[in-house]
Design a protein around this motif. Structure first.
Motif, PDB file in Angstrom:
ATOM      1  N   SER A  73     -11.711  11.174  29.371  1.00  0.00           N
ATOM      2  CA  SER A  73     -12.158  10.646  28.157  1.00  0.00           C
ATOM      3  C   SER A  73     -13.212  10.069  28.111  1.00  0.00           C
ATOM      4  O   SER A  73     -14.195  10.169  27.233  1.00  0.00           O
ATOM      5  N   ALA A  74     -13.491   8.970  29.094  1.00  0.00           N
ATOM      6  CA  ALA A  74     -14.359   8.302  29.205  1.00  0.00           C
ATOM      7  C   ALA A  74     -15.742   8.919  29.875  1.00  0.00           C
ATOM      8  O   ALA A  74     -16.686   8.303  30.047  1.00  0.00           O
ATOM      9  N   LYS A  75     -15.489   9.889  30.529  1.00  0.00           N
ATOM     10  CA  LYS A  75     -16.339  10.771  31.383  1.00  0.00           C
ATOM     11  C   LYS A  75     -17.022   9.932  32.301  1.00  0.00           C
ATOM     12  O   LYS A  75     -18.275   9.531  32.733  1.00  0.00           O
ATOM     13  N   THR A  84     -16.493   2.065  42.896  1.00  0.00           N
ATOM     14  CA  THR A  84     -17.398   1.939  41.804  1.00  0.00           C
ATOM     15  C   THR A  84     -17.403   2.938  40.563  1.00  0.00           C
ATOM     16  O   THR A  84     -16.772   4.074  41.066  1.00  0.00           O
ATOM     17  N   ARG A  85     -17.496   2.505  39.476  1.00  0.00           N
ATOM     18  CA  ARG A  85     -17.298   3.325  38.239  1.00  0.00           C
ATOM     19  C   ARG A  85     -18.607   4.100  37.826  1.00  0.00           C
ATOM     20  O   ARG A  85     -19.591   3.281  37.705  1.00  0.00           O
ATOM     21  N   ASN A  86     -18.735   5.273  38.023  1.00  0.00           N
ATOM     22  CA  ASN A  86     -20.053   5.888  37.811  1.00  0.00           C
ATOM     23  C   ASN A  86     -19.978   6.866  36.514  1.00  0.00           C
ATOM     24  O   ASN A  86     -18.792   7.529  36.308  1.00  0.00           O
ATOM     25  N   HIS A  87     -20.892   6.816  35.732  1.00  0.00           N
ATOM     26  CA  HIS A  87     -20.960   7.691  34.370  1.00  0.00           C
ATOM     27  C   HIS A  87     -21.436   9.265  34.825  1.00  0.00           C
ATOM     28  O   HIS A  87     -22.190   9.213  35.491  1.00  0.00           O
ATOM     29  N   PHE A  88     -20.822  10.088  34.277  1.00  0.00           N
ATOM     30  CA  PHE A  88     -21.148  11.487  34.583  1.00  0.00           C
ATOM     31  C   PHE A  88     -22.444  11.616  33.480  1.00  0.00           C
ATOM     32  O   PHE A  88     -22.517  11.226  32.715  1.00  0.00           O
ATOM     33  N   PRO A  89     -23.415  12.470  34.096  1.00  0.00           N
ATOM     34  CA  PRO A  89     -24.505  12.784  33.205  1.00  0.00           C
ATOM     35  C   PRO A  89     -24.062  13.955  32.227  1.00  0.00           C
ATOM     36  O   PRO A  89     -23.218  14.528  32.307  1.00  0.00           O
ATOM     37  N   HIS A  91     -25.097  17.076  31.772  1.00  0.00           N
ATOM     38  CA  HIS A  91     -24.770  18.252  31.726  1.00  0.00           C
ATOM     39  C   HIS A  91     -23.099  18.323  32.405  1.00  0.00           C
ATOM     40  O   HIS A  91     -22.834  19.562  32.513  1.00  0.00           O
ATOM     41  N   TYR A  92     -22.670  17.245  32.474  1.00  0.00           N
ATOM     42  CA  TYR A  92     -21.331  17.578  32.783  1.00  0.00           C
ATOM     43  C   TYR A  92     -20.211  17.009  31.397  1.00  0.00           C
ATOM     44  O   TYR A  92     -19.228  16.985  31.632  1.00  0.00           O
ATOM     45  N   ALA A  93     -20.814  17.244  30.418  1.00  0.00           N
ATOM     46  CA  ALA A  93     -20.332  16.930  29.449  1.00  0.00           C
ATOM     47  C   ALA A  93     -18.985  17.589  28.798  1.00  0.00           C
ATOM     48  O   ALA A  93     -18.065  17.125  28.343  1.00  0.00           O
ATOM     49  N   SER A  94     -19.135  18.740  29.280  1.00  0.00           N
ATOM     50  CA  SER A  94     -17.648  19.639  28.912  1.00  0.00           C
ATOM     51  C   SER A  94     -16.746  19.402  30.046  1.00  0.00           C
ATOM     52  O   SER A  94     -15.737  20.343  30.139  1.00  0.00           O
ATOM     53  N   ILE A  95     -16.760  18.629  31.109  1.00  0.00           N
ATOM     54  CA  ILE A  95     -15.748  18.401  31.893  1.00  0.00           C
ATOM     55  C   ILE A  95     -14.296  18.097  31.444  1.00  0.00           C
ATOM     56  O   ILE A  95     -14.261  17.151  30.332  1.00  0.00           O
ATOM     57  N   SER A  96     -13.268  18.964  31.839  1.00  0.00           N
ATOM     58  CA  SER A  96     -11.952  18.374  31.281  1.00  0.00           C
ATOM     59  C   SER A  96     -10.830  18.896  32.467  1.00  0.00           C
ATOM     60  O   SER A  96     -11.443  19.360  33.494  1.00  0.00           O
ATOM     61  N   ASP A  97      -9.714  18.666  32.161  1.00  0.00           N
ATOM     62  CA  ASP A  97      -8.815  18.837  33.060  1.00  0.00           C
ATOM     63  C   ASP A  97      -8.653  20.300  33.537  1.00  0.00           C
ATOM     64  O   ASP A  97      -8.537  20.863  34.808  1.00  0.00           O
ATOM     65  N   ASP A  98      -8.927  21.268  32.424  1.00  0.00           N
ATOM     66  CA  ASP A  98      -9.161  22.919  32.653  1.00  0.00           C
ATOM     67  C   ASP A  98     -10.458  23.313  33.032  1.00  0.00           C
ATOM     68  O   ASP A  98     -10.310  24.493  33.327  1.00  0.00           O
ATOM     69  N   ASN A  99     -11.223  22.432  33.052  1.00  0.00           N
ATOM     70  CA  ASN A  99     -12.681  22.980  33.067  1.00  0.00           C
ATOM     71  C   ASN A  99     -13.221  21.883  34.433  1.00  0.00           C
ATOM     72  O   ASN A  99     -14.275  21.121  33.909  1.00  0.00           O
TER      73      ASN A  99
END
Length: 766
Positions: A73-75, A84-89, A91-99
């Motif tokens: 949810s927080a990407k 360390t907590r890192n943000h996804f850039p 182009h990883y916006a569509s990432i999910s449990d099934d993807n």
């Protein structure tokens, strides 16, 4: 062993302990060092190659992997190495449990990236081969070498660049891309060291374009004209005719040699000039110097012996007593050469073919640190040399999968430090918190240069456990897991740069009850190989080191820590099946060519150790304890104990000791063969029996580098020694053991495995 082989198939990794002793105290009582054998380019047919760049942790620079914790949810992804907590850039916006992207699939703990090149110019660099050929040979050897090189040149890819240097009393750099129809060669005196500037000046690199006033000159980028480079390095398709005629005309060094002297051979100067030429023309690209040497270096830097034949070439005894006058100076020279080659990213391969020593012991440092290939044979006409040279250029199923210009990096969890690597690599001196104070091999760094590597290259990495107590970490949620990540950047043989990532997770274990878990995760083959590399390293680097005593003491400590026994009662001693073959490995390691230097020259010992230091676990185990297969009419082919009891008149034995394969015919079989029974139609079964070991041998020889030596011999024949020397001497001339009919005795004072085991049990229970 099945689960360990599975781990190797998945990640190319084998570890002596697959559950790690968790504290400094635990790891020192476990005896076998916490270590790991990793094959960076092990072929994985079903792994994807990702066409983009990997995501890195912003603080520790490790790479996104299946062990990262993902907050969809927080990407955000949390790095397992330093939390360390890192943000996804974006182009990883569509990432999910099934993807999920491929790098987060749990089965892809090893994955490869091939990002598109930043500029078109950076795209593909052809391979470069600079042949450096010794011409102080007798006519017959020159003939063999010519035909082998002509065959090899046919196999070089058309776009591959080729250069040609010959040496004897003088070094000749041959011009391949000449104008005006007259071939030229530039001659250098062999007796003194020549600087890079001098080489460039003499090769007239600055005739058309004046030399830049400052800075190092290297390649087109720094002002060398492509025309001047193309005079010495030309694509194979363009210089085929010139090279063939140069080889056809290759003749023995014209300078006469008095009968009481050795030929004047300046190997060191020739290799140094070759390194300067490549450094000027193609710095940083995957280039190999392929040296073909047929005798000892006697002239200039890197000489190992004087020209006077009355002075013998150094032996192990001379090295032990420090009475080899040329040795240290030559090693120092080749250390300097290895630094230059590593800096340039170039590889030195050595093909040494002579009945005498050529100085491989001194050259070892330059070949090993650049990840070069090495072949040692008795003659350029020997199949070991001819077949091995073909394998270097062979494409298809059995090619070596050569890659170049590699950089290898290790990241690990905070309670672990790196002592160093034993294997074909050179330290990049990247110091930091991961470096241990204890150094083994190439240490004091967390990054290494791999100028040359192939799909069998295996590195052995040694670790230090720094955790003092096991109790302080109990509160942490992930306290019993630790993580390792290996990054291998390399130039694939297609010319493109790739990055392979392997991420591992293993469990810590400490305190009561840890012994059973350590036993359950013990891989005895990996442990034997780790100890073999370590004992070879100590023999070369520690003065007054006694390898037999060190191995025996390690084995006794290991058995008393992990064996079951009642104190002072040796008959009560037993070992878990996980450890049961380990004493046998150590018994054969004590008798192997890595530890027993008597009867081997320093060159041979260096050669055996170089191959051990680059091969994977399965091949290394065969070097330590050869495999023996029996063929007979009574049963189908079966492995038998490596013991003199296996010899029988009606058996054929196939011994594989990696460097040599022996097909040994028992006395009865040999008589039948000499009588020609296998040619008669009614004895087809006998013909099949004779053929079976040959088929196995052919398959082995196809996939191995260097190609092993094949010995076919009969019982009681002179070459039977190749088999008998490797067998456990359970029946000797003075043991009183009765010999089976058709069997054999071994004439030795060595102890047998039974006596060795007996002593081990007695000392362990004390």
């Amino acid at each position: 062993m099945a689960e360990f082989l599975e781990l190797e198939t998945q990640d190319g990794v084998r570890m002596p302990f697959n559950v790690i002793p968790g504290t400094k105290q635990e790891s020192s009582t476990a005896v076998i060092p916490v270590s790991l054998l990793y094959t960076p380019l092990k072929p994985f047919p079903d792994h994807p190659i990702l066409p983009y760049s990997p995501l890195r942790c912003r603080s520790c620079r490790s790479i996104l992997n299946p062990f990262s914790v993902i907050d969809f949810s927080a990407k955000i992804w949390i790095c397992p190495f330093d939390y360390t907590r890192n943000h996804f850039p974006q182009h990883y916006a569509s990432i999910s449990d099934d993807n999920l992207p491929a790098e987060l699939f749990p089965q892809y703990t090893t994955i490869e990236y091939e990002p598109p090149p930043e500029s078109h110019a950076q795209n593909l660099t052809p391979p470069v081969y600079l042949f450096v050929v010794d011409n102080c040979l007798i006519e017959e050897e020159i003939g063999y070498l010519k035909s082998a090189l002509l065959q090899a040149l046919d196999l070089v890819p058309d776009e591959g660049l080729i250069g040609f240097i010959t040496f004897g009393s003088f070094v000749q750099v041959h011009e391949l891309g000449f104008s005006g129809g007259i071939p030229k060669s530039y001659v250098f005196k062999g007796s003194k060291e020549i600087s890079k500037d001098k080489v460039m000046e003499q090769l007239s690199f600055f005739d058309r374009k004046p030399k830049p006033g400052s800075g190092v000159v290297a390649g087109v980028r720094d002002g060398l004209s492509p025309e001047s480079i193309a005079r010495f390095l030309l694509p194979a398709s363009e210089c085929e005719f010139t090279l063939n005629s140069l080889l056809e005309e290759l003749q023995k060094d014209p300078w006469g040699v008095p009968t009481d002297q050795r030929a004047s051979r300046c190997t060191g100067t020739a290799l140094s000039i070759a390194a300067h030429v490549l450094g000027a023309c193609v710095p940083g690209s995957g280039a190999r110097i392929m040296a073909f040497v047929g005798g000892p270096s006697t002239e200039g830097p890197g000489a190992i012996v004087s020209k006077d034949l009355s002075e013998p070439i150094r032996s192990h005894k001379d090295l032990d007593k420090d009475s080899a006058p040329y040795y240290h100076k030559a090693v120092k020279f080749y250390e300097g050469l290895s630094k230059q080659l590593v800096h340039q990213g170039h590889i030195l391969d050595l093909f040494a073919c002579a009945l005498d020593q050529v100085g491989l012991a001194e050259l070892k440092v330059a070949v090993e640190r650049t990840g070069g290939l090495v072949v040692l044979a008795e003659s350029f006409g020997h199949s070991v040399f001819k077949e091995s040279l073909k394998r270097v250029f062979q494409a298809g199923e059995y090619d070596l999968g050569p890659a170049s210009n590699g950089i290898f990096e290790v990241s690990c969890s905070k309670d672990m430090k790196i002592q160093g690597i034993l294997g074909p690599c050179a330290s990049l001196e990247k110091k930091g918190l991961l470096c241990s104070e204890t150094v083994i091999g190439q240490g004091n760094t967390s990054a290494w240069k791999l100028c040359g590597l192939d799909k069998a290259t295996t590195l052995c990495i040694y670790f230090d456990i720094t955790k003092k107590e096991s109790s302080d970490a109990i509160g942490e949620a992930t306290s019993d897991q630790f993580y390792l990540q290996f990054l291998t950047y390399y130039q694939h043989n297609s010319g493109r740069m790739r990055l392979r990532i392997t991420t591992l997770s293993r469990r810590w274990i400490a305190g009561p009850g840890s012994t059973q878990e350590l036993i359950a995760g013990f891989d005895q083959e990996a442990a034997a190989v780790t100890m073999a590399r370590l004992v070879s390293f100590k023999m070369e680097n520690e003065v007054e080191f006694d390898p037999i005593r060190w191995l025996d003491r390690s084995l006794i400590r290991l058995c008393s820590r992990f064996g079951d026994y009642q104190k002072e009662n040796s008959s009560s001693f037993s070992l878990s099946p996980r450890f049961s073959i380990f004493p046998q490995f150590i018994f054969h390691l004590r008798r192997s060519q890595f530890v027993q230097v008597f009867n081997n020259s320093p060159d041979e010992t260096a050669y055996f150790r170089m191959i051990l230091n680059r091969e994977n676990v399965a091949n290394s185990v065969v070097m330590i304890q050869p495999s023996l297969i029996s063929y007979s009419f009574q049963s189908s082919p079966e492995p038998v104990l490596l013991d003199v009891a296996a010899v029988a008149g009606d058996r054929i034995l196939l011994l594989d000791s990696y460097f040599t394969i022996v097909i040994f015919h028992g006395a009865t079989i040999a008589q039948w063969r000499k009588a020609g029974y296998h040619d008669l139609p009614e004895h087809a079964a006998f013909a099949q029996l004779l053929q079976a070991p040959k088929d196995v041998t052919d398959a082995l020889m196809k996939e191995r580098f260097p190609v092993p030596r094949l010995v076919i011999c009969d019982q009681h024949g002179s070459q039977a020694r190749f088999l008998l020397a490797k067998l456990n001497p359970s029946a000797t001339y003075n043991s009183g053991a009765s010999m089976a009919p058709g069997g054999d005795l071994i004439f030795t004072d060595d102890v047998s495995f039974e006596v060795f085991l007996d002593h081990l049990q007695r000392l362990t229970v004390q």
